[in-house]
Write a protein that holds these residues in place. Structure first.
Motif, PDB file in Angstrom:
ATOM      1  N   UNK A 118       0.826  -1.202   0.000  1.00 10.75           N
ATOM      2  CA  UNK A 118       0.000   0.000   0.000  1.00 10.75           C
ATOM      3  C   UNK A 118       0.862   1.255   0.000  1.00 10.75           C
ATOM      4  N   UNK A 119       0.293   2.346  -0.484  1.00 11.31           N
ATOM      5  CA  UNK A 119       1.005   3.614  -0.469  1.00 11.31           C
ATOM      6  C   UNK A 119       0.897   4.238   0.910  1.00 11.31           C
ATOM      7  N   UNK A 120       1.700   5.291   1.139  1.00 10.56           N
ATOM      8  CA  UNK A 120       1.701   5.941   2.454  1.00 10.56           C
ATOM      9  C   UNK A 120       0.373   6.613   2.756  1.00 10.56           C
ATOM     10  N   UNK A 121      -0.472   6.815   1.736  1.00  6.21           N
ATOM     11  CA  UNK A 121      -1.743   7.495   1.964  1.00  6.21           C
ATOM     12  C   UNK A 121      -2.815   6.537   2.479  1.00  6.21           C
ATOM     13  N   UNK A 122      -2.555   5.240   2.405  1.00  9.47           N
ATOM     14  CA  UNK A 122      -3.550   4.275   2.835  1.00  9.47           C
ATOM     15  C   UNK A 122      -3.284   3.880   4.281  1.00  9.47           C
ATOM     16  N   UNK A 123      -4.312   3.269   4.925  1.00  7.92           N
ATOM     17  CA  UNK A 123      -4.172   3.098   6.361  1.00  7.92           C
ATOM     18  C   UNK A 123      -4.489   1.699   6.877  1.00  7.92           C
ATOM     19  N   UNK A 124      -4.464   0.678   6.023  1.00  4.77           N
ATOM     20  CA  UNK A 124      -4.660  -0.676   6.519  1.00  4.77           C
ATOM     21  C   UNK A 124      -3.446  -1.131   7.323  1.00  4.77           C
ATOM     22  N   UNK A 125      -3.634  -2.105   8.224  1.00 10.99           N
ATOM     23  CA  UNK A 125      -2.526  -2.561   9.059  1.00 10.99           C
ATOM     24  C   UNK A 125      -1.624  -3.529   8.295  1.00 10.99           C
ATOM     25  N   UNK A 164      -6.026  -3.939  16.070  1.00 17.92           N
ATOM     26  CA  UNK A 164      -7.126  -4.042  17.028  1.00 17.92           C
ATOM     27  C   UNK A 164      -8.034  -2.814  16.945  1.00 17.92           C
ATOM     28  N   UNK A 165      -7.422  -1.637  16.870  1.00 13.78           N
ATOM     29  CA  UNK A 165      -8.220  -0.402  16.794  1.00 13.78           C
ATOM     30  C   UNK A 165      -8.968  -0.338  15.468  1.00 13.78           C
ATOM     31  N   UNK A 166      -8.270  -0.674  14.380  1.00 15.20           N
ATOM     32  CA  UNK A 166      -8.919  -0.641  13.069  1.00 15.20           C
ATOM     33  C   UNK A 166     -10.102  -1.597  13.022  1.00 15.20           C
ATOM     34  N   UNK A 167      -9.926  -2.776  13.619  1.00 12.27           N
ATOM     35  CA  UNK A 167     -11.003  -3.768  13.613  1.00 12.27           C
ATOM     36  C   UNK A 167     -12.247  -3.235  14.315  1.00 12.27           C
ATOM     37  N   UNK A 168     -12.053  -2.582  15.462  1.00 13.45           N
ATOM     38  CA  UNK A 168     -13.179  -2.030  16.213  1.00 13.45           C
ATOM     39  C   UNK A 168     -13.791  -0.810  15.516  1.00 13.45           C
ATOM     40  N   UNK A 169     -12.922   0.036  14.971  1.00 14.58           N
ATOM     41  CA  UNK A 169     -13.373   1.317  14.422  1.00 14.58           C
ATOM     42  C   UNK A 169     -13.975   1.190  13.033  1.00 14.58           C
ATOM     43  N   UNK A 170     -13.357   0.361  12.183  1.00 12.54           N
ATOM     44  CA  UNK A 170     -13.751   0.322  10.777  1.00 12.54           C
ATOM     45  C   UNK A 170     -14.436  -0.986  10.408  1.00 12.54           C
ATOM     46  N   UNK A 171     -13.768  -2.111  10.652  1.00 10.97           N
ATOM     47  CA  UNK A 171     -14.298  -3.394  10.198  1.00 10.97           C
ATOM     48  C   UNK A 171     -15.544  -3.808  10.972  1.00 10.97           C
ATOM     49  N   UNK A 184      -6.757  11.329   5.939  1.00  7.46           N
ATOM     50  CA  UNK A 184      -5.391  11.802   6.158  1.00  7.46           C
ATOM     51  C   UNK A 184      -4.953  11.557   7.599  1.00  7.46           C
ATOM     52  N   UNK A 185      -5.876  11.730   8.552  1.00 11.60           N
ATOM     53  CA  UNK A 185      -5.554  11.482   9.957  1.00 11.60           C
ATOM     54  C   UNK A 185      -5.230  10.007  10.191  1.00 11.60           C
ATOM     55  N   UNK A 186      -6.034   9.119   9.608  1.00  8.44           N
ATOM     56  CA  UNK A 186      -5.784   7.684   9.760  1.00  8.44           C
ATOM     57  C   UNK A 186      -4.461   7.293   9.115  1.00  8.44           C
TER      58      UNK A 186
END
Length: 205
Positions: A118-125, A164-171, A184-186
């Protein structure tokens, strides 16, 4: 989708098979976790291991998705993450050492580097997923309907915290951040954690 569609096994039948074997799945997973922990300790690796058997609801959702992807050919559907182990390492270099031990001691079915392109603009773990065949005689000690495999997720502490945070917040909440400022914040948070991993490793070196 409905249970009476051609080539789609009944949900009740799949749940019955799952519930019939859940105790043995948990047994074999606990044995595998213990065995893997001993191997890593013998290599002087200070890591933590977590294990889980996928819930039936999660299993069934993924089964239907894979069934659709395979043109509803039930025989072609193979789920490799019913049994899962997560290995969490303090430092980046530990990841390679753990992978070396796994390659030496287990038969690897598949390896996938999640999100490393992924590029630096994306936010997956970031996470390494390794599918291994279980090494002991499961047909005798742990009779199961098919030869079991286990998905090992390999992460640093910071990668695991982000996941863990991504799973709770997004998924888990099915939240999709369309707002560019929020994206951009993510992305900035993810970049900060990635940089922190690198700096911790440099300090250790």
């Amino acid at each position: 989708m409905h249970d009476d569609q051609p080539n789609i096994p009944s949900k009740k039948v799949l749940e019955y098979i799952y519930q019939t074997n859940i105790d043995r799945y948990e047994e074999v997973l606990e044995e595998f976790k213990r065995h893997t922990t001993e191997l890593l300790k013998a290599s002087s690796l200070q890591v933590s291991l977590k294990a889980r058997v996928k819930s039936f609801d999660s299993y069934y959702r993924k089964y239907l998705k894979r069934l659709q992807e395979n043109g509803y050919a039930a025989d072609a559907v193979k789920l490799h993450d019913l049994l899962g182990v997560r290995i969490v390492c303090p430092f980046i270099e530990d990841l390679e050492q753990v992978k070396r031990v796994l390659r030496e001691r287990f038969e690897i079915v598949e390896t996938e580097e999640k999100n490393y392109e992924q590029t630096f603009k994306e936010f997956g773990y970031r996470s390494t997923h390794i599918i291994v065949k279980l090494p002991f005689q499961t047909d005798i000690r742990f009779p199961l309907p098919e030869e079991p495999v286990c998905e090992i997720q390999l992460r640093t502490l910071l990668q695991d915290a982000w996941a863990e945070v991504e799973h709770e917040l997004i998924y888990k909440s099915e939240f999709t951040p369309f707002d560019e400022a929020l994206k951009r914040k993510l992305a900035a948070l993810n970049a900060t954690l990635t940089l922190s991993d690198i700096i911790f490793q440099e300090i250790r070196n």
